[in-house]
Motif scaffolding. Structure first.
Motif, PDB file in Angstrom:
ATOM      1  N   LEU A 118       0.895  -1.514  -0.315  1.00 23.18           N
ATOM      2  CA  LEU A 118      -0.565  -0.228   0.037  1.00 23.18           C
ATOM      3  C   LEU A 118       0.887   1.433  -0.076  1.00 23.18           C
ATOM      4  CD1 LEU A 118      -2.918  -1.217   2.233  1.00 23.18           C
ATOM      5  CD2 LEU A 118      -3.090  -0.113  -0.074  1.00 23.18           C
ATOM      6  N   ALA A 119       2.027   1.596   0.391  1.00 16.30           N
ATOM      7  CA  ALA A 119       2.701   2.484   1.025  1.00 16.30           C
ATOM      8  C   ALA A 119       3.965   2.412   0.136  1.00 16.30           C
ATOM      9  CB  ALA A 119       3.653   2.182   1.863  1.00 16.30           C
ATOM     10  N   GLN A 122       1.579   1.506  -6.675  1.00 11.44           N
ATOM     11  CA  GLN A 122       0.121   1.839  -6.896  1.00 11.44           C
ATOM     12  C   GLN A 122      -0.697   0.646  -6.829  1.00 11.44           C
ATOM     13  OE1 GLN A 122      -0.633   5.528  -7.465  1.00 11.44           O
ATOM     14  NE2 GLN A 122       1.409   5.717  -6.897  1.00 11.44           N
ATOM     15  N   SER A 153      -7.535   1.879   2.393  1.00  9.19           N
ATOM     16  CA  SER A 153      -7.467   3.724   2.494  1.00  9.19           C
ATOM     17  C   SER A 153      -7.144   4.879   3.274  1.00  9.19           C
ATOM     18  CB  SER A 153      -8.870   3.569   1.695  1.00  9.19           C
ATOM     19  OG  SER A 153      -9.622   3.014   1.252  1.00  9.19           O
ATOM     20  N   TYR A 155      -4.888   3.519   5.573  1.00  8.76           N
ATOM     21  CA  TYR A 155      -3.841   3.716   5.931  1.00  8.76           C
ATOM     22  C   TYR A 155      -2.557   4.436   4.235  1.00  8.76           C
ATOM     23  CZ  TYR A 155       1.070   0.968   6.403  1.00  8.76           C
ATOM     24  OH  TYR A 155       1.924   1.133   6.848  1.00  8.76           O
ATOM     25  N   ARG A 156      -3.111   3.939   3.229  1.00  4.47           N
ATOM     26  CA  ARG A 156      -2.583   4.580   2.814  1.00  4.47           C
ATOM     27  C   ARG A 156      -1.955   6.512   2.421  1.00  4.47           C
ATOM     28  NH1 ARG A 156      -3.864   1.914  -3.304  1.00  4.47           N
ATOM     29  NH2 ARG A 156      -1.761   1.023  -2.888  1.00  4.47           N
ATOM     30  N   ARG A 159       0.247   6.996   5.105  1.00  2.00           N
ATOM     31  CA  ARG A 159       1.566   6.928   4.527  1.00  2.00           C
ATOM     32  C   ARG A 159       2.236   8.243   4.081  1.00  2.00           C
ATOM     33  NH1 ARG A 159       4.667   2.719   5.835  1.00  2.00           N
ATOM     34  NH2 ARG A 159       6.383   3.997   4.493  1.00  2.00           N
ATOM     35  N   ARG A 160       0.933   8.432   3.074  1.00  2.87           N
ATOM     36  CA  ARG A 160       1.428   9.897   1.928  1.00  2.87           C
ATOM     37  C   ARG A 160       1.394  10.914   2.449  1.00  2.87           C
ATOM     38  NH1 ARG A 160      -2.699   7.680  -3.128  1.00  2.87           N
ATOM     39  NH2 ARG A 160      -0.751   5.863  -4.145  1.00  2.87           N
TER      40      ARG A 160
END
Length: 202
Positions: A118-119, A122, A153, A155-156, A159-160
């Protein structure tokens, strides 16, 4: 033993002091890495240290296999086969050594693998779940939330945001370094001009 013999053989070498210092630092690093394994080694069954090591090596083989196959569900019988223990004995010993059942360890590793995907990719959340050995998106979503306390979602996105903040800090730091370098260069040029020294090519 191999490192010990190597260090003994270097005693006649003219560079032995320097090499032995490097060897010592490497051995201390390896010893630190092995500290966790030493505590687990004591939990292994066996009358002698040699037998305990043998059992532990077999269990580590299964644990590493589990880590290397976090893209799918690994059956306990598959792991037990690698250690040449019965599934019942393997499960009991695995829990004793690693503090969780093989199934729990497998689920944790697969979810950590999913978090990494996820991190760093894509891939869609459904693709991440499938690439981490989950049959359906509902099962993946429920397990992921239970482990990380948020949806995939969220989490992603988190991280972004964290990566963006880190990137901004790096850019700001680089600007500060450039600004201070420019200030130092300007101060040097002024000092030289005020001293009356003519720069060649200026």
């Amino acid at each position: 033993r191999m490192w010990y013999h190597a260090s003994r053989n270097m005693e006649h070498d003219g560079r032995s002091g320097r090499i032995q210092a490097l060897l010592r630092s490497m051995l201390l690093f390896l010893e630190e890495m092995q500290a966790e394994y030493r505590s687990r080694l004591g939990l292994c069954p066996g009358a002698s240290l040699g037998r305990k090591r043998q059992v532990f090596e077999r269990m580590q083989r299964a644990s590493l296999y589990l880590e290397g196959h976090c893209h799918r569900i690994v059956r306990i019988s598959e792991l037990a086969e690698r250690t040449r223990f019965s599934t019942w004995y393997f499960s009991k010993l695995f829990h004793k050594l690693y503090g969780e059942s093989p199934l729990a360890a497998s689920a944790r590793m697969r979810l950590d693998h999913a978090a990494s995907l996820l991190a760093s990719t894509q891939m869609t959340i459904g693709e991440v779940g499938a690439a981490s050995g989950f049959d359906n998106s509902c099962s993946f979503a429920r397990s992921f939330r239970a482990r990380f306390g948020m949806t995939a979602s969220e989490y992603r996105a988190a991280r972004r945001d964290a990566d963006l903040i880190l990137q901004r800090r790096r850019v700001a730091h680089a600007k500060e370094v450039n600004a201070s370098s420019e200030a130092v260069r300007f101060a040097r040029e002024n000092a030289i001009k005020n001293s009356g020294i003519r720069l060649v090519g200026a």
